[in-house]
Write an enzyme that holds these catalytic residues in place. Sequence first.
Site, PDB file in Angstrom:
ATOM      1  N   CYS A  95      38.480  70.834  54.917  1.00  0.00           N
ATOM      2  CA  CYS A  95      39.258  70.386  56.072  1.00  0.00           C
ATOM      3  C   CYS A  95      39.561  71.514  57.054  1.00  0.00           C
ATOM      4  CB  CYS A  95      40.528  69.678  55.605  1.00  0.00           C
ATOM      5  SG  CYS A  95      41.323  68.679  56.884  1.00  0.00           S
ATOM      6  N   HIS A 194      39.602  65.613  50.248  1.00  0.00           N
ATOM      7  CA  HIS A 194      40.816  66.150  49.662  1.00  0.00           C
ATOM      8  C   HIS A 194      40.896  65.711  48.209  1.00  0.00           C
ATOM      9  CE1 HIS A 194      42.097  67.543  53.492  1.00  0.00           C
ATOM     10  NE2 HIS A 194      42.237  66.344  54.026  1.00  0.00           N
TER      11      HIS A 194
END
Length: 234
Positions: A95, A194
């Site tokens: 990310c 994630h």
Amino acid sequence: MQYELNVAHLYGDLMNTYGDLGNILVLKYYAQQMGVKINSKVVSLDEDFKAEDYDIAVFGGGQDFEQVIVSKDIQTKKDELIKYIENDGCLLAICGGFQLLGHYYIDAKGDKIPGIGALDHYTEPQDNNRFIGNILIKNPENGEEYHGFENHQGVTHLGKDEKPLGMVEKGYGNNGQDHTEGAVYKNVYCTYFHGPILARNGNLAKNILMAALKRKYPDQDLSKAASLKVPASY
């Protein structure tokens, strides 16, 4: 022979919003089964990153506040990180880490936050939208499937010499348009997964470990490590 790999957890005290420390724990878990010792160290603000000191680096994600702080500091590590990447160092970027390896990202307020341009992608914002949900991708080169969860406002466009980590079969991916997710360049693996990604995708953890071992021990017989069976965890 005792194999050892040194792992840098880049900004692990700041860029760990989504449990990215778990990726290092998974690397240690599979490395132990391979007979490999993992030494890990957090490399944070005002600390040097030396390319020759590490075999694997993990660069996690954070919110805009942390990313702005890291964006300023990482410029001091830029040359060594680029040297590390170009010399086939293994790096997993999640990310915000993914975004900061590129040229820039534009945050939710419209501010342009510089990356280090180690990879040729850039990230722009969405208007009043986020990509959230379970995601399934398939790597076009090795055929492996990776399962995860994405939650990002940024829209990333890959550049020259970058391949996607996978093509989206379910979910949104980098930008919701070209069906790519993540990026691969040399031994760098980037993603918006994630959770952390390696906890659900041990095959990717093994790939990273094997790439690091082959780089550090090019003349050794690594067949025992390569024979490790990684069961599906999804």
